[in-house]
Design a protein around this motif. Sequence first.
Motif, PDB file in Angstrom:
ATOM      1  N   LYS A  39     122.397  12.181 103.450  1.00  0.00           N
ATOM      2  CA  LYS A  39     122.851  10.795 103.414  1.00  0.00           C
ATOM      3  C   LYS A  39     123.635  10.455 104.675  1.00  0.00           C
ATOM      4  O   LYS A  39     123.499   9.396 105.242  1.00  0.00           O
ATOM      5  CB  LYS A  39     123.716  10.547 102.171  1.00  0.00           C
ATOM      6  CG  LYS A  39     122.914   9.989 101.007  1.00  0.00           C
ATOM      7  CD  LYS A  39     123.792   9.523  99.901  1.00  0.00           C
ATOM      8  CE  LYS A  39     124.201  10.650  98.988  1.00  0.00           C
ATOM      9  NZ  LYS A  39     124.919  10.237  97.805  1.00  0.00           N
ATOM     10  N   ALA A  68     132.682  -2.830 105.140  1.00  0.00           N
ATOM     11  CA  ALA A  68     131.669  -1.930 105.708  1.00  0.00           C
ATOM     12  C   ALA A  68     130.856  -2.658 106.780  1.00  0.00           C
ATOM     13  O   ALA A  68     130.551  -2.084 107.831  1.00  0.00           O
ATOM     14  CB  ALA A  68     130.762  -1.408 104.600  1.00  0.00           C
ATOM     15  N   ASP A 105     134.217  10.330 108.183  1.00  0.00           N
ATOM     16  CA  ASP A 105     134.762  11.215 107.166  1.00  0.00           C
ATOM     17  C   ASP A 105     133.993  12.530 107.154  1.00  0.00           C
ATOM     18  O   ASP A 105     132.798  12.581 107.433  1.00  0.00           O
ATOM     19  CB  ASP A 105     134.644  10.553 105.786  1.00  0.00           C
ATOM     20  CG  ASP A 105     135.545   9.340 105.723  1.00  0.00           C
ATOM     21  OD1 ASP A 105     136.505   9.292 106.502  1.00  0.00           O
ATOM     22  OD2 ASP A 105     135.270   8.445 104.906  1.00  0.00           O
ATOM     23  N   ILE A 124     111.989   6.670 103.033  1.00  0.00           N
ATOM     24  CA  ILE A 124     113.102   6.107 103.801  1.00  0.00           C
ATOM     25  C   ILE A 124     113.767   4.942 103.071  1.00  0.00           C
ATOM     26  O   ILE A 124     114.999   4.853 103.016  1.00  0.00           O
ATOM     27  CB  ILE A 124     112.621   5.669 105.198  1.00  0.00           C
ATOM     28  CG1 ILE A 124     112.719   6.872 106.130  1.00  0.00           C
ATOM     29  CG2 ILE A 124     113.425   4.525 105.734  1.00  0.00           C
ATOM     30  CD1 ILE A 124     112.931   6.557 107.570  1.00  0.00           C
ATOM     31  N   ARG A 145     113.156   0.743 110.296  1.00  0.00           N
ATOM     32  CA  ARG A 145     112.595   1.918 109.601  1.00  0.00           C
ATOM     33  C   ARG A 145     111.852   2.823 110.581  1.00  0.00           C
ATOM     34  O   ARG A 145     111.971   4.047 110.519  1.00  0.00           O
ATOM     35  CB  ARG A 145     111.662   1.465 108.473  1.00  0.00           C
ATOM     36  CG  ARG A 145     112.376   0.862 107.285  1.00  0.00           C
ATOM     37  CD  ARG A 145     111.469   0.787 106.067  1.00  0.00           C
ATOM     38  NE  ARG A 145     110.298  -0.042 106.304  1.00  0.00           N
ATOM     39  CZ  ARG A 145     110.223  -1.340 106.022  1.00  0.00           C
ATOM     40  NH1 ARG A 145     111.247  -1.959 105.474  1.00  0.00           N
ATOM     41  NH2 ARG A 145     109.117  -2.011 106.263  1.00  0.00           N
ATOM     42  N   LEU A 200     114.440   4.667 112.584  1.00  0.00           N
ATOM     43  CA  LEU A 200     115.090   5.696 111.766  1.00  0.00           C
ATOM     44  C   LEU A 200     114.162   6.887 111.580  1.00  0.00           C
ATOM     45  O   LEU A 200     114.583   8.051 111.670  1.00  0.00           O
ATOM     46  CB  LEU A 200     115.490   5.115 110.404  1.00  0.00           C
ATOM     47  CG  LEU A 200     116.626   4.100 110.429  1.00  0.00           C
ATOM     48  CD1 LEU A 200     116.800   3.439 109.063  1.00  0.00           C
ATOM     49  CD2 LEU A 200     117.932   4.790 110.838  1.00  0.00           C
ATOM     50  N   GLN A 201     112.907   6.564 111.300  1.00  0.00           N
ATOM     51  CA  GLN A 201     111.914   7.617 111.106  1.00  0.00           C
ATOM     52  C   GLN A 201     111.878   8.543 112.329  1.00  0.00           C
ATOM     53  O   GLN A 201     111.927   9.765 112.197  1.00  0.00           O
ATOM     54  CB  GLN A 201     110.537   6.961 110.920  1.00  0.00           C
ATOM     55  CG  GLN A 201     109.426   7.922 110.541  1.00  0.00           C
ATOM     56  CD  GLN A 201     109.514   8.283 109.055  1.00  0.00           C
ATOM     57  OE1 GLN A 201     109.737   7.435 108.219  1.00  0.00           O
ATOM     58  NE2 GLN A 201     109.373   9.558 108.755  1.00  0.00           N
ATOM     59  N   TYR A 261     119.269  -3.132 102.342  1.00  0.00           N
ATOM     60  CA  TYR A 261     119.250  -1.867 101.592  1.00  0.00           C
ATOM     61  C   TYR A 261     120.612  -1.534 100.979  1.00  0.00           C
ATOM     62  O   TYR A 261     120.691  -1.115  99.830  1.00  0.00           O
ATOM     63  CB  TYR A 261     118.803  -0.725 102.496  1.00  0.00           C
ATOM     64  CG  TYR A 261     117.352  -0.858 102.894  1.00  0.00           C
ATOM     65  CD1 TYR A 261     116.342  -0.726 101.950  1.00  0.00           C
ATOM     66  CD2 TYR A 261     116.989  -1.140 104.205  1.00  0.00           C
ATOM     67  CE1 TYR A 261     115.011  -0.861 102.297  1.00  0.00           C
ATOM     68  CE2 TYR A 261     115.661  -1.274 104.573  1.00  0.00           C
ATOM     69  CZ  TYR A 261     114.675  -1.130 103.613  1.00  0.00           C
ATOM     70  OH  TYR A 261     113.365  -1.271 103.954  1.00  0.00           O
ATOM     71  N   TYR A 262     121.677  -1.735 101.722  1.00  0.00           N
ATOM     72  CA  TYR A 262     122.988  -1.383 101.179  1.00  0.00           C
ATOM     73  C   TYR A 262     123.485  -2.462 100.205  1.00  0.00           C
ATOM     74  O   TYR A 262     124.069  -2.153  99.177  1.00  0.00           O
ATOM     75  CB  TYR A 262     124.026  -1.219 102.287  1.00  0.00           C
ATOM     76  CG  TYR A 262     123.800  -0.063 103.248  1.00  0.00           C
ATOM     77  CD1 TYR A 262     122.674   0.744 103.162  1.00  0.00           C
ATOM     78  CD2 TYR A 262     124.730   0.217 104.243  1.00  0.00           C
ATOM     79  CE1 TYR A 262     122.467   1.786 104.053  1.00  0.00           C
ATOM     80  CE2 TYR A 262     124.544   1.262 105.138  1.00  0.00           C
ATOM     81  CZ  TYR A 262     123.406   2.046 105.035  1.00  0.00           C
ATOM     82  OH  TYR A 262     123.218   3.064 105.918  1.00  0.00           O
ATOM     83  N   VAL A 319     121.592   5.040 110.923  1.00  0.00           N
ATOM     84  CA  VAL A 319     121.696   3.582 110.766  1.00  0.00           C
ATOM     85  C   VAL A 319     122.772   3.037 111.711  1.00  0.00           C
ATOM     86  O   VAL A 319     122.590   2.015 112.370  1.00  0.00           O
ATOM     87  CB  VAL A 319     122.009   3.203 109.303  1.00  0.00           C
ATOM     88  CG1 VAL A 319     122.377   1.733 109.182  1.00  0.00           C
ATOM     89  CG2 VAL A 319     120.824   3.518 108.406  1.00  0.00           C
ATOM     90  N   VAL A 370     119.484  -3.965 107.934  1.00  0.00           N
ATOM     91  CA  VAL A 370     119.414  -2.811 107.017  1.00  0.00           C
ATOM     92  C   VAL A 370     120.571  -2.848 106.030  1.00  0.00           C
ATOM     93  O   VAL A 370     120.393  -2.655 104.821  1.00  0.00           O
ATOM     94  CB  VAL A 370     119.436  -1.491 107.823  1.00  0.00           C
ATOM     95  CG1 VAL A 370     119.758  -0.302 106.915  1.00  0.00           C
ATOM     96  CG2 VAL A 370     118.083  -1.275 108.490  1.00  0.00           C
ATOM     97  N   GLY A 397     123.507   3.368 100.859  1.00  0.00           N
ATOM     98  CA  GLY A 397     124.388   2.208 100.755  1.00  0.00           C
ATOM     99  C   GLY A 397     125.514   2.398  99.765  1.00  0.00           C
ATOM    100  O   GLY A 397     126.508   1.663  99.772  1.00  0.00           O
ATOM    101  N   LEU A 450     121.447   9.997 107.574  1.00  0.00           N
ATOM    102  CA  LEU A 450     120.782   8.699 107.542  1.00  0.00           C
ATOM    103  C   LEU A 450     121.757   7.581 107.911  1.00  0.00           C
ATOM    104  O   LEU A 450     121.443   6.693 108.695  1.00  0.00           O
ATOM    105  CB  LEU A 450     120.199   8.465 106.140  1.00  0.00           C
ATOM    106  CG  LEU A 450     119.329   7.219 105.980  1.00  0.00           C
ATOM    107  CD1 LEU A 450     118.172   7.239 106.978  1.00  0.00           C
ATOM    108  CD2 LEU A 450     118.782   7.144 104.565  1.00  0.00           C
ATOM    109  N   ARG A 451     122.957   7.668 107.342  1.00  0.00           N
ATOM    110  CA  ARG A 451     123.951   6.624 107.661  1.00  0.00           C
ATOM    111  C   ARG A 451     124.285   6.645 109.146  1.00  0.00           C
ATOM    112  O   ARG A 451     124.466   5.604 109.766  1.00  0.00           O
ATOM    113  CB  ARG A 451     125.231   6.832 106.837  1.00  0.00           C
ATOM    114  CG  ARG A 451     125.135   6.214 105.453  1.00  0.00           C
ATOM    115  CD  ARG A 451     126.525   6.048 104.853  1.00  0.00           C
ATOM    116  NE  ARG A 451     127.159   4.833 105.316  1.00  0.00           N
ATOM    117  CZ  ARG A 451     127.326   3.762 104.552  1.00  0.00           C
ATOM    118  NH1 ARG A 451     126.918   3.757 103.324  1.00  0.00           N
ATOM    119  NH2 ARG A 451     127.918   2.692 105.039  1.00  0.00           N
ATOM    120  N   LEU A 461     115.369  10.452 112.895  1.00  0.00           N
ATOM    121  CA  LEU A 461     115.630  11.521 111.932  1.00  0.00           C
ATOM    122  C   LEU A 461     114.714  12.708 112.189  1.00  0.00           C
ATOM    123  O   LEU A 461     115.129  13.857 112.109  1.00  0.00           O
ATOM    124  CB  LEU A 461     115.444  10.992 110.501  1.00  0.00           C
ATOM    125  CG  LEU A 461     116.525  10.014 110.056  1.00  0.00           C
ATOM    126  CD1 LEU A 461     116.158   9.375 108.732  1.00  0.00           C
ATOM    127  CD2 LEU A 461     117.862  10.735 109.932  1.00  0.00           C
TER     128      LEU A 461
END
Lengths: 376, 178
Positions: free
Chosen positions: B108, B31, B99, A6, B158, B161-162, B130-131, B115, B126, A14, B111-112, B165
């Motif tokens: 991805k 962002a 988009d 993860i 996390r 998210l885990q 991370y970003y 998030v 996050v 990102g 995941l986004r 997902l």
Amino acid sequence: MAASNIEQELKKAGNDQPAMSPLVRARLDETYANIGGIQPKRKGRTRWTGLRLIAASTAAAGVLGIGVLATAFASPAMADSIRSLPVIGSIFSTLQGDSGLRAAGEQGLFATVNREVSHEDVKLKVTDTIYDGTRVAFLLTVEAPNLKDGVYDNGRKTVKLGSAIDQVVLKGENDGGAISSLSGAGGLFYGGAGKEHPNTLVFEQVLPYANPNDAPDVFEASVTIKLDGIDHEFAFDIPFRKTMQASIEITPDAKSENGDYRFQVANVGVTPVTTRILTELEYKHAFVLTNKEERRLTRVGIAVFDDQGRRLTALNGEGIVEGNKIVYDRRFATTPGMSDYLTVKPFKIEDDFAEEVKESQYLKGLEVKIELPSAD
Amino acid sequence: MSMTKLAAKAVNGEADAFLDLVKQLENSLYAMAKSILRKDEDVADALQETIMKAYKSVTSLREPKFFKTWMFRILINECHNLIAQRARADVVADVPTTDVAQADDYAKVDLREAVDRLEDPQRIAVILHYYEDLPIRQVALALDISESAAKMRLLRARDTLQRSLSTFREGKMNLGSI
């Protein structure tokens, strides 16, 4: 997705930032274009609102002369000066962010000037000033139909009054001659005067004089202010006269050292409003500092406490590296009452955003105590 | 020129350096603001206010290397101020546009999106860590919380998210099997 993946996936995610919309793009370009016409505030600290930085700039050289013991706080001259001032209260006495200005307000050590200028239906009024030879401060109250409870409508959106000040310039004159470096000694700062006085701002300028007793007793300053959304420059002539005559100037023989450093408090100047301290911090293992060593020295601040253990609020300062040491000239807000001594404790700056200093940050063995002369 | 060098110039009052820096960061700032505010008008307001505030007080920034952290801190505060000013319904009513993704970007995007569905404090942590690649300590600085609190937010993020997902993928598999 496995837990171990993860973090990696998040980092990759990102990279895909959303595309900026034309609306935001246009507003950003407009903002960039506007920036050229605005001056950033002078180097220093944020006061009264938001963040406050403990230490100060290391950029400018501040070379001080050696002061001598002058008079103490409650001298007859000072008592006279107190009596000669109006006894009505000042907004200064309500300031929470600066104990020196607050004390001056409480003790009547301010002058009432009541200068005002207007443009259309906007009125700016300077009411009170404080001047102790080390710094000047003045109160500015704004009256405008588009200002309510400290929130200013510039025609596009509402902002706090402090954010509506586009530009402010203070120039001093003494006997016809300009106090040329007035703006070079830490700069002009301003902030809100508290919730009770939302339409009032406090402006403050540190003066370039090494010894406040050398500063002129009276000088005239021209102040120009621009407000966001108003195409007009408000101009004042503000008379500043010392609202206190006495200050303590001592050259203490206060030194300490540990395995790495020698520390010395070379000069201390105290007025009821401002405490100025000149220190030297020497790195013992070098004649000339490497960049890394120099950086380490600039990351040492000092915390100053009065005899009741109250920490003095840091205002600003300038430092200069000389050989293997850094010489620092710093100003602090004096705490109320008369302290018998000051305790100066060098500490390692770990967090530029935090004001509190943890015990573990103090450099062992370098604390010094400065005895202050008793009042007459 | 490196960001720290540019920041040092900006701290000395050089407007061009400040602008260069902000332009380097503008997509990241956008962002973040978009993630908190959703609505482009609000995002534009928050960015404009952040940049003006930062410019007016950049000379008080003691450590140029913290410029990015400092900008995010101002921006996050501005976003929260805006939210406080606007009616809540107004803020959440506007669903963000997404988009269209290419097929191999699905993971991805999943995941986004996950998030994006995190609660504000976790999502912001996050994004910063991370970003934007900010170390934990600077995440803590930007959010004005302790390092342990920052770590806790990331840990909870996390975990969330885990779970989200896994649930999502199971759902797709079930659909596929019908």
